[in-house]
Design an enzyme around this catalytic site. Structure first.
Site, PDB file in Angstrom:
ATOM      1  N   ARG A 216      59.024 -17.206 -25.980  1.00  0.00           N
ATOM      2  CA  ARG A 216      58.697 -15.815 -26.323  1.00  0.00           C
ATOM      3  C   ARG A 216      59.909 -15.093 -26.862  1.00  0.00           C
ATOM      4  O   ARG A 216      59.804 -14.280 -27.792  1.00  0.00           O
ATOM      5  CB  ARG A 216      58.166 -15.089 -25.086  1.00  0.00           C
ATOM      6  CG  ARG A 216      56.763 -15.505 -24.673  1.00  0.00           C
ATOM      7  CD  ARG A 216      56.407 -14.954 -23.310  1.00  0.00           C
ATOM      8  NE  ARG A 216      56.579 -13.525 -23.264  1.00  0.00           N
ATOM      9  CZ  ARG A 216      56.907 -12.826 -22.167  1.00  0.00           C
ATOM     10  NH1 ARG A 216      57.117 -13.478 -21.027  1.00  0.00           N
ATOM     11  NH2 ARG A 216      57.038 -11.535 -22.204  1.00  0.00           N
TER      12      ARG A 216
ATOM     13  N   SER B 202      54.175 -13.252 -16.333  1.00  0.00           N
ATOM     14  CA  SER B 202      55.529 -13.735 -16.053  1.00  0.00           C
ATOM     15  C   SER B 202      56.050 -13.147 -14.745  1.00  0.00           C
ATOM     16  O   SER B 202      56.534 -13.863 -13.863  1.00  0.00           O
ATOM     17  CB  SER B 202      56.463 -13.369 -17.214  1.00  0.00           C
ATOM     18  OG  SER B 202      57.798 -13.724 -16.920  1.00  0.00           O
TER      19      SER B 202
END
Length: 434
Positions: free
Chosen positions: A168, A183
């Site tokens: 990411r 996350s």
């Protein structure tokens, strides 16, 4: 089942099943699904989003990708706190010892600073000998013995999150709210937390710059908690200006020590009391926030929270003499005052610009491998709404060289916006989502 079909389904705004998400996360963790497909998946999620159920499936799949700590046989109930990152946010160093002293165990795996936000581990590593690499066995044993742990994340916990976050970071998908939420929550669930208090920062010095985006992230994380059987409370807190006064590792540690002794800047002390009160209430140690606040105020006033912090430092190998005598902590050779060049009211103390200046001085990292200078940083003497007179100290820069200090002075003066008319102070909090 094929990875490409899952990517296409999300690309076309479909809703993924639990089985599809489990398949993708397990394959990616094993290495069967390559990085380029995971990057395509992340971009599809970034563009088309996920609902609460999908995000919960993703969270639980990432949590199960490695070890999931079961602390029920160790302690009755564990509460964790997570901040989404800010400037001058040393809250963990005060809140966690205070909460643990009130009888609520806190087992926390913290992170390092990256970019303009500081990291709890970097602050603690200002103390010689302090270990941030406890094994799972050491984590559990220390939690059992003293009810408090502050260490780094085990590589065995949520490895899928580590792999996905690295992608990411280089594919422009960091701002995805479902990916941020999964996350954060996957690591908390893997770490064994039964309840979680989220300190979601809002403003110029936060990843969520608008109240709308912060609320969206908070609601999603609270939904994940509900759907996965955890109690979660999210506090929306201001990060338009630095929290407290100190920005920089040893400077922030000193401010936390001062606060544990009953001092500290008013805004920082109040922030800690609010966060700690919510932790005690969600953890069942207090029936109301008022009762919880009284408990926290008492353990700080009686010096018990400070003793718990000393116990933590000693348990993790730190030299306690450095916290007993903070003047021994790393210090910069140049201490340089930045003075007001004119009088007026402060309309803005731009948190991100202050944080970025601290990074340039050496207090943070531009890249993960950059070394940290624990002694440098900034003391912020002013807040939005203050009336300032010409010649009054605005900042004190702690730097390696005079040239660094002058560079910081120019940047910090640019971080201020002035007004001829009075300006309202900023709120500490914008709301609670539970």
């Amino acid at each position: 089942m094929r990875a490409v079909d899952i990517i296409i389904k999300k690309r076309d705004k479909g809703v993924l099943t639990r089985e599809e998400i489990d398949f993708f996360v397990e394959g990616f963790t094993r290495g069967d699904i390559p990085d380029y497909q995971a990057a395509a998946f992340a971009m599809a999620v970034m563009l088309n989003g996920m609902n609460a159920e999908e995000t919960t499936y993703l969270t639980l799949a990432m949590a199960r990708s490695g070890e999931v700590l079961d602390l029920t046989g160790v302690v009755d109930f564990v509460v964790d706190k997570h901040s989404t990152g800010g400037v001058g946010d040393k809250t963990t160093l005060v809140v966690e010892p205070a909460v643990a002293t009130c009888g609520l165990p806190v087992g926390k795996m913290s992170g390092r600073g990256l970019g303009f936000t500081g990291g709890t581990l970097d602050k603690l590593e200002s103390i010689p000998g302090y270990r941030t690499d406890l094994s799972t066995e050491e984590f559990i044993q220390q939690l059992k013995e003293i009810g408090l742990v502050l260490t780094g994340q085990s590589k065995d916990l949520s490895p899928a999150d580590g792999k996905l976050y690295a992608l990411r970071d280089v594919t422009g998908t960091v701002p995805s709210i479902p990916l941020i939420a999964s996350s954060v929550m996957s690591k908390k669930i893997a770490g064994g937390a039964h309840a979680i208090v989220l300190d979601v920062k809002v403003g110029l010095g936060a990843f969520m710059e608008t109240l709308e985006s912060a609320r969206e992230l908070s609601r999603l994380m609270v939904d994940i908690g509900r759907l996965s059987g955890r109690k979660v409370v999210a506090l929306l807190s201001d990060m338009n200006q630095p929290l407290g006064q100190a920005v920089g590792n040893a400077l922030e540690l000193k401010e936390a020590i001062d606060t544990l002794h009953g001092g500290g800047p008013e805004d920082f002390r109040e922030h800690c009391l609010v966060v700690a009160s919510h932790m005690l209430k969600v953890g069942g140690k207090a029936a109301s926030l008022e009762e919880a606040r009284q408990m926290v105020e008492r353990v700080i006033a009686e010096g018990k929270a400070w003793e718990k912090f000393r116990q933590l430092v000693a348990a993790q190998g730190g030299d306690v003499s450095y916290v007993d005598h903070p003047e021994k902590l790393p210090a910069a050779p140049v201490v340089y005052p930045v003075l007001a060049q004119h009088s007026g009211y402060l309309a803005q103390v731009h948190a991100r610009m202050v944080g970025e200046t601290a990074v340039v001085l050496g207090a943070g990292r531009s890249k993960k491998e950059d070394p940290i200078d624990h002694g440098v940083g900034i003391i912020v003497h002013v807040k939005v709404g203050d009336r300032v007179e010409k010649g009054q100290p605005l900042f004190t820069v702690h730097a390696r060289t005079e040239a660094d200090a002058r560079m910081a002075e120019a940047r910090l003066l640019d971080a201020l916006t002035w007004s001829e008319h009075s300006v309202s102070p900023l709120p500490l909090f914008y709301g609670v989502i539970e």
